[in-house]
Write a protein that holds these residues in place. Structure first.
Motif, PDB file in Angstrom:
ATOM      1  N   MET A   1     -12.688  -6.321 -35.323  1.00 12.51           N
ATOM      2  CA  MET A   1     -12.597  -7.750 -35.096  1.00 12.51           C
ATOM      3  C   MET A   1     -12.313  -8.002 -33.616  1.00 12.51           C
ATOM      4  N   LEU A   2     -12.997  -8.979 -33.043  1.00 10.17           N
ATOM      5  CA  LEU A   2     -12.794  -9.339 -31.648  1.00 10.17           C
ATOM      6  C   LEU A   2     -11.823 -10.505 -31.550  1.00 10.17           C
ATOM      7  N   ASN A   3     -10.890 -10.384 -30.655  1.00  9.43           N
ATOM      8  CA  ASN A   3      -9.983 -11.478 -30.349  1.00  9.43           C
ATOM      9  C   ASN A   3     -10.226 -11.879 -28.912  1.00  9.43           C
ATOM     10  N   GLY A   4     -10.163 -13.163 -28.628  1.00  6.35           N
ATOM     11  CA  GLY A   4     -10.408 -13.642 -27.273  1.00  6.35           C
ATOM     12  C   GLY A   4      -9.128 -14.046 -26.579  1.00  6.35           C
ATOM     13  N   LEU A   5      -9.137 -13.872 -25.291  1.00  8.94           N
ATOM     14  CA  LEU A   5      -8.021 -14.289 -24.455  1.00  8.94           C
ATOM     15  C   LEU A   5      -8.627 -14.968 -23.246  1.00  8.94           C
ATOM     16  N   ARG A   6      -8.232 -16.186 -23.009  1.00  7.25           N
ATOM     17  CA  ARG A   6      -8.793 -16.922 -21.877  1.00  7.25           C
ATOM     18  C   ARG A   6      -7.670 -17.281 -20.924  1.00  7.25           C
ATOM     19  N   GLN A   7      -7.852 -16.903 -19.660  1.00 11.33           N
ATOM     20  CA  GLN A   7      -6.871 -17.205 -18.622  1.00 11.33           C
ATOM     21  C   GLN A   7      -7.599 -17.564 -17.347  1.00 11.33           C
ATOM     22  N   GLN A   8      -6.941 -18.337 -16.527  1.00  6.85           N
ATOM     23  CA  GLN A   8      -7.432 -18.557 -15.173  1.00  6.85           C
ATOM     24  C   GLN A   8      -6.596 -17.707 -14.247  1.00  6.85           C
ATOM     25  N   ALA A   9      -7.243 -17.155 -13.255  1.00  4.40           N
ATOM     26  CA  ALA A   9      -6.545 -16.302 -12.300  1.00  4.40           C
ATOM     27  C   ALA A   9      -7.050 -16.597 -10.903  1.00  4.40           C
ATOM     28  N   ILE A  10      -6.243 -16.265  -9.929  1.00  8.10           N
ATOM     29  CA  ILE A  10      -6.626 -16.413  -8.531  1.00  8.10           C
ATOM     30  C   ILE A  10      -6.970 -15.035  -8.001  1.00  8.10           C
ATOM     31  N   VAL A  11      -8.106 -14.952  -7.337  1.00  5.40           N
ATOM     32  CA  VAL A  11      -8.542 -13.676  -6.779  1.00  5.40           C
ATOM     33  C   VAL A  11      -7.659 -13.344  -5.583  1.00  5.40           C
ATOM     34  N   LYS A  12      -7.101 -12.163  -5.624  1.00  4.78           N
ATOM     35  CA  LYS A  12      -6.215 -11.702  -4.545  1.00  4.78           C
ATOM     36  C   LYS A  12      -7.052 -11.002  -3.468  1.00  4.78           C
ATOM     37  N   PRO A  13      -6.460 -10.754  -2.322  1.00  3.95           N
ATOM     38  CA  PRO A  13      -7.198 -10.059  -1.259  1.00  3.95           C
ATOM     39  C   PRO A  13      -7.817  -8.762  -1.775  1.00  3.95           C
ATOM     40  N   GLY A  14      -9.025  -8.509  -1.321  1.00  8.47           N
ATOM     41  CA  GLY A  14      -9.736  -7.316  -1.776  1.00  8.47           C
ATOM     42  C   GLY A  14     -10.490  -7.534  -3.069  1.00  8.47           C
ATOM     43  N   GLY A  15     -10.524  -8.774  -3.560  1.00  9.48           N
ATOM     44  CA  GLY A  15     -11.247  -9.079  -4.795  1.00  9.48           C
ATOM     45  C   GLY A  15     -10.519  -8.656  -6.052  1.00  9.48           C
ATOM     46  N   VAL A  17      -8.323  -9.079  -9.321  1.00  7.89           N
ATOM     47  CA  VAL A  17      -7.966 -10.074 -10.329  1.00  7.89           C
ATOM     48  C   VAL A  17      -6.998  -9.413 -11.289  1.00  7.89           C
ATOM     49  N   GLU A  18      -5.856 -10.066 -11.508  1.00  2.70           N
ATOM     50  CA  GLU A  18      -4.831  -9.494 -12.376  1.00  2.70           C
ATOM     51  C   GLU A  18      -4.676 -10.366 -13.618  1.00  2.70           C
ATOM     52  N   ILE A  19      -4.685  -9.700 -14.781  1.00  2.00           N
ATOM     53  CA  ILE A  19      -4.506 -10.403 -16.052  1.00  2.00           C
ATOM     54  C   ILE A  19      -3.286  -9.812 -16.737  1.00  2.00           C
ATOM     55  N   CYS A  20      -2.323 -10.667 -17.030  1.00  2.00           N
ATOM     56  CA  CYS A  20      -1.106 -10.230 -17.717  1.00  2.00           C
ATOM     57  C   CYS A  20      -0.939 -11.063 -18.981  1.00  2.00           C
ATOM     58  N   SER A  21      -0.746 -10.389 -20.106  1.00  2.00           N
ATOM     59  CA  SER A  21      -0.531 -11.106 -21.352  1.00  2.00           C
ATOM     60  C   SER A  21       0.147 -10.185 -22.353  1.00  2.00           C
ATOM     61  N   PRO A  22       1.141 -10.697 -23.073  1.00  2.74           N
ATOM     62  CA  PRO A  22       1.785  -9.885 -24.102  1.00  2.74           C
ATOM     63  C   PRO A  22       0.824  -9.583 -25.264  1.00  2.74           C
ATOM     64  N   GLU A  23      -0.289 -10.302 -25.334  1.00  2.00           N
ATOM     65  CA  GLU A  23      -1.278 -10.066 -26.384  1.00  2.00           C
ATOM     66  C   GLU A  23      -2.106  -8.806 -26.121  1.00  2.00           C
ATOM     67  N   LEU A  24      -1.998  -8.250 -24.915  1.00  2.00           N
ATOM     68  CA  LEU A  24      -2.769  -7.062 -24.566  1.00  2.00           C
ATOM     69  C   LEU A  24      -1.914  -5.814 -24.774  1.00  2.00           C
ATOM     70  N   PRO A  25      -2.177  -5.064 -25.831  1.00  6.31           N
ATOM     71  CA  PRO A  25      -1.371  -3.862 -26.096  1.00  6.31           C
ATOM     72  C   PRO A  25      -1.734  -2.738 -25.113  1.00  6.31           C
ATOM     73  N   ALA A  26      -0.746  -1.995 -24.709  1.00  7.95           N
ATOM     74  CA  ALA A  26      -0.960  -0.876 -23.796  1.00  7.95           C
ATOM     75  C   ALA A  26      -1.923   0.136 -24.413  1.00  7.95           C
ATOM     76  N   THR A  29      -8.610  -0.786 -25.384  1.00  8.65           N
ATOM     77  CA  THR A  29      -9.858  -0.918 -24.642  1.00  8.65           C
ATOM     78  C   THR A  29     -10.280  -2.385 -24.688  1.00  8.65           C
ATOM     79  N   VAL A  30     -10.548  -2.950 -23.521  1.00  7.84           N
ATOM     80  CA  VAL A  30     -10.934  -4.365 -23.451  1.00  7.84           C
ATOM     81  C   VAL A  30     -12.204  -4.503 -22.617  1.00  7.84           C
ATOM     82  N   GLU A  31     -12.893  -5.583 -22.823  1.00  8.97           N
ATOM     83  CA  GLU A  31     -14.052  -5.929 -22.000  1.00  8.97           C
ATOM     84  C   GLU A  31     -13.671  -7.176 -21.215  1.00  8.97           C
TER      85      GLU A  31
END
Length: 77
Positions: A1-15, A17-26, A29-31
């Motif tokens: 089953m696919l679950n979606g997570l939608r966030q807005q992020a600001i691109v940091k220097p060097g391109g 992008v950081e995504i932090c969410s408690p919904e993402l288990p260590a 595998t994510v796309e």
């Protein structure tokens, strides 16, 4: 089953992008799909380009003079 997570992020220097969410288990595998917002397009037309473009408007002062002259000539007849 696919679950979606939608966030807005600001691109940091060097391109970066950081995504932090408690919904993402260590170790999971994510796309990741990155959609870049394009800046709003501003009209390239100058405001002065609209002068005389409306119906019943005159594009030049000469057109106004000609119209007034024709109206005055019509009153004399």
């Amino acid at each position: 089953m696919l679950n979606g997570l939608r966030q807005q992020a600001i691109v940091k220097p060097g391109g970066v992008v950081e995504i932090c969410s408690p919904e993402l288990p260590a170790g999971a595998t994510v796309e990741v799909i990155v959609l870049l917002e394009s800046p709003p397009k501003h009209s390239e037309k100058l405001l002065t380009s609209f002068i005389g473009s409306a119906r019943g408007s005159f594009a030049t002062p000469e057109e106004v003079d000609n119209f007034i002259r024709q109206e005055r000539d019509a009153w004399k007849s």
